[in-house]
Scaffold this active site. Structure first.
Site, PDB file in Angstrom:
ATOM      1  N   LYS A 148       0.896  -1.135  -0.025  1.00 31.00           N
ATOM      2  CA  LYS A 148       0.030   0.089  -0.179  1.00 31.00           C
ATOM      3  C   LYS A 148       0.841   1.195   0.090  1.00 31.00           C
ATOM      4  O   LYS A 148       1.956   1.148   0.729  1.00 31.00           O
ATOM      5  CB  LYS A 148      -1.000   0.224   1.066  1.00 31.00           C
ATOM      6  CG  LYS A 148      -0.347   0.034   2.626  1.00 31.00           C
ATOM      7  CD  LYS A 148       0.013   1.328   3.194  1.00 31.00           C
ATOM      8  CE  LYS A 148      -0.913   2.616   2.958  1.00 31.00           C
ATOM      9  NZ  LYS A 148      -0.460   3.835   3.658  1.00 31.00           N
ATOM     10  N   THR A 180       2.495   6.223   4.091  1.00 30.89           N
ATOM     11  CA  THR A 180       3.358   5.251   4.184  1.00 30.89           C
ATOM     12  C   THR A 180       3.338   4.230   3.140  1.00 30.89           C
ATOM     13  O   THR A 180       2.358   3.818   2.677  1.00 30.89           O
ATOM     14  CB  THR A 180       3.139   4.518   5.661  1.00 30.89           C
ATOM     15  OG1 THR A 180       3.474   5.461   6.756  1.00 30.89           O
ATOM     16  CG2 THR A 180       4.294   3.264   5.853  1.00 30.89           C
ATOM     17  N   GLU A 188      -2.099   9.446  -5.596  1.00 36.85           N
ATOM     18  CA  GLU A 188      -3.216  10.181  -5.609  1.00 36.85           C
ATOM     19  C   GLU A 188      -2.787  11.490  -6.318  1.00 36.85           C
ATOM     20  O   GLU A 188      -1.781  11.919  -6.362  1.00 36.85           O
ATOM     21  CB  GLU A 188      -3.078  10.894  -4.014  1.00 36.85           C
ATOM     22  CG  GLU A 188      -3.852   9.787  -3.108  1.00 36.85           C
ATOM     23  CD  GLU A 188      -5.407   9.917  -3.282  1.00 36.85           C
ATOM     24  OE1 GLU A 188      -5.862  10.398  -4.267  1.00 36.85           O
ATOM     25  OE2 GLU A 188      -6.043   9.044  -2.576  1.00 36.85           O
ATOM     26  N   ASN A 234      -3.775  17.074  -0.667  1.00 37.44           N
ATOM     27  CA  ASN A 234      -2.662  17.180   0.345  1.00 37.44           C
ATOM     28  C   ASN A 234      -3.049  18.516   0.905  1.00 37.44           C
ATOM     29  O   ASN A 234      -2.114  18.661   1.803  1.00 37.44           O
ATOM     30  CB  ASN A 234      -1.408  17.050  -0.468  1.00 37.44           C
ATOM     31  CG  ASN A 234      -1.296  15.588  -0.700  1.00 37.44           C
ATOM     32  OD1 ASN A 234      -1.186  14.800   0.088  1.00 37.44           O
ATOM     33  ND2 ASN A 234      -0.797  15.560  -2.035  1.00 37.44           N
TER      34      ASN A 234
END
Lengths: 390, 390
Positions: A174, A185, A265, A385
């Site tokens: 992930k 992470t 993302e 973000n």
């Protein structure tokens, strides 16, 4: 459906459960168990000097080359929580060992991912661990459920498998550069039924990481929690050579890294940067990273803009040998700059597709070469973000 | 109106003209002339190894510490144009010297800013130079016209002045991190009527640059064309001490740098980062730059998000001595993290204003400290920098 992921290799079971850490009520804890007969393991961790409590604990745990299980939670990084964070990580470890009947709690590694600076909700964590025994299984579905349970802002679970003559390597992962509402992470768990020593696993993992996860550079940020673990059960009875092991571990790492790049993302472009024509691979890597982190270049990629001047301006600042008058650049195999000068038609190159290949020759004639995978810098990246962590 | 800019000091005249380089028909060429009686000068240039033709030429030109004029064009960087670019820059120099009656063409420096990789339109350039004599003047208006003529995506001209006892330092500047449609350049011209040797000017300029322009870090990118020039006419008859000269040059550099930060494209926040508690100023600067270039941190600033975890994750990767368990962070003078752990109320700090002050103590107890000025990473930054160069 092909059996991929952490349960594809013989000797492993996995579970994913809903512990209640995520407000969304989604899966948020997982465990991967090595059922033997061997329990060899190796790991690589973040190079960040600010490290989360689970990283501190797992570094110690894996030092003897033995692991029987890895427990995961998403939704909370357990980073920057002081000594309470260390205590909570240790409790995750001992409770997991206790519930799974693992004699030595040092045989359990711990990985967390999510927001930094919030204490773990230990009531939820412990209730999640208590569900593991009922939830464990070795089929493809159980592996996939575990892969889903470690997701944060990932949009799809990431799994891989590679099969060799009588033995298998599988993996789940992930993250990387997917960051809302906080720093994300990269967590990866690799399992194999090969018989391999901790030293052999360590070599294979380091070689593979250096050219996959270490060169996947979405935004230059490195998490406090990054952890890649490999466990070998020996259940196949096959002992591959070091070269065979290296190759197979590399294959699954590359596949997981590519899935991470594709799912980062805010990504609208996947950009592969290769630098050559410098004195060493390390210098080529420096130059490729410098370009891959340059916001002006990344914005140009978002705009499908063949603005090769930004490539030169970026690599010109890199710590790499170069012949500043003999740099060449190509986009999607079309030369746009030769001898540090634009070629006719350079601004007409079509970069409208999702994949952009950038090659830079620094002109020294040296043998150094390296490839870095990155993405564009898009509105969605900024949007995701800049969202409040509160 | 206060007389500011490059004509504020005695002994200087300036002009701004429309040569036709910019399709918009705006001012696009300027000249600053030192009328003496002294012609001492110093300069600092980009550290990028890919440098524009005017930078190559001006480095040589200023090496003897003498300059009588600087000729500027905006709208075209004359970078990465091969030997034709070198030829064109040399022609800009000789034509300017010829038209202004300057005997040695090596006494004219050349600065260009704009798109990389397009040949200079030499017909326009030469016709612009031919207008200089009629356009020159020493009043405030002429200085302002010159400051306007070097603008690219700047929204306002940038000028400064500082007056001392009988002598004056003025300056104009453009750029830094304002980049559409291509990489932008920082160009600064500083003029003083003090009597100062080239060596004294060089020392003052390097000291001032290192703590102003060098620590203004909008996006980590460095142009192929960055040039800061200081010229001293001696027309005041005053010979300041080195310390006095340093102080006055620093004052105008700081003012120009602050104007650049405020006008950087896409900026919604001005962020000042101070790092302390490490072993040396150089290490503190490394850490401050690492944070100032971290996209996750910059997006959080755009979102007014007091996400201190990203500060720790960023500085944890910096090449600086730190005590990883004793890092503290404050936003706008409110402590949000102490001993690498969040403090209560940390997520409630109000960062909604345009100016955000970030302080990081790396916890070694060392004396090293440094300040970097940066901005947020906004939608507008992405928008501006993803526009087509074509």
């Amino acid at each position: 459906m092909e059996h991929t992921g952490v349960t594809a290799a013989q000797g492993f079971s996995a579970a994913g459960v809903t512990a209640g850490i995520k407000a969304s009520g989604k899966l948020d804890m997982a465990v991967v168990v090595n059922n033997g007969p061997e329990y060899n393991a190796a790991a690589v961790f973040t190079r960040n000097r600010v490290v989360a409590s689970p990283v501190k604990l797992s570094r110690t745990t894996v030092a003897d080359g033995q692991l029987r299980a890895v427990v995961y939670n998403s939704g909370n990084a357990n980073a920057c929580n002081g000594t309470q964070g260390d205590t909570d990580a240790a409790l995750m470890q001992t409770r997991t060992a206790d519930r799974l009947g693992i004699e030595k709690h040092e045989d359990v590694a711990v990985c967390s991912t999510g927001l930094i600076g919030e204490l773990l909700p230990m009531g939820s964590i412990l209730s999640g661990i208590d569900q593991f025994n009922d939830a464990l299984g070795s089929d493809a579905e159980h592996g996939t459920t575990a892969a889903k349970a470690i997701m944060t802002t990932d949009t799809v679970p990431k799994q891989a498998v590679t099969r060799r003559n009588g033995w298998t390597v599988g993996a789940m992962g992930k993250g990387v550069g997917m960051i809302a509402p906080s720093l994300a992470t990269m967590l990866v768990c690799i399992t194999t039924d090969a018989s391999a020593s901790p030293e052999a696993l360590d070599e294979a993992l380091r070689q593979a990481s250096s050219v996959t996860f270490d060169t996947l550079d979405i935004d230059g940020s490195t998490s406090t929690n990054d952890t890649v673990i490999v466990m070998a059960s020996g259940a196949s009875g096959v002992s591959p050579t070091q070269a065979e092991l290296n190759e197979a571990v590399h294959a699954v790492c590359l596949e997981i890294a590519q899935q991470m790049q594709a799912d980062a993302e805010g990504v609208t472009k996947r950009v592969t940067i290769t630098v050559e024509g410098t004195d060493s691979d390390a210098e080529a890597l420096n130059a490729a990273r410098t370009l891959g982190r340059d916001n002006l270049f990344k914005c140009a990629m978002f705009g499908s803009d063949p603005n090769w001047g930004r490539v030169l301006a970026a690599v010109g600042m890199a710590d790499a040998a170069m012949n500043a008058d003999q740099i060449s650049v190509s986009f999607n195999n079309q030369v746009v700059c030769k001898n540090t000068t634009g070629v006719p038609g350079a601004r007409d190159v079509d970069l409208s597709g999702e994949d952009i290949d950038v090659r830079v020759d620094l002109g020294t004639g040296g043998e150094g070469t390296a490839t870095v995978r990155t993405t564009d810098l898009s509105h969605a990246y900024v949007e995701i973000n800049s969202a409040y962590s509160t």
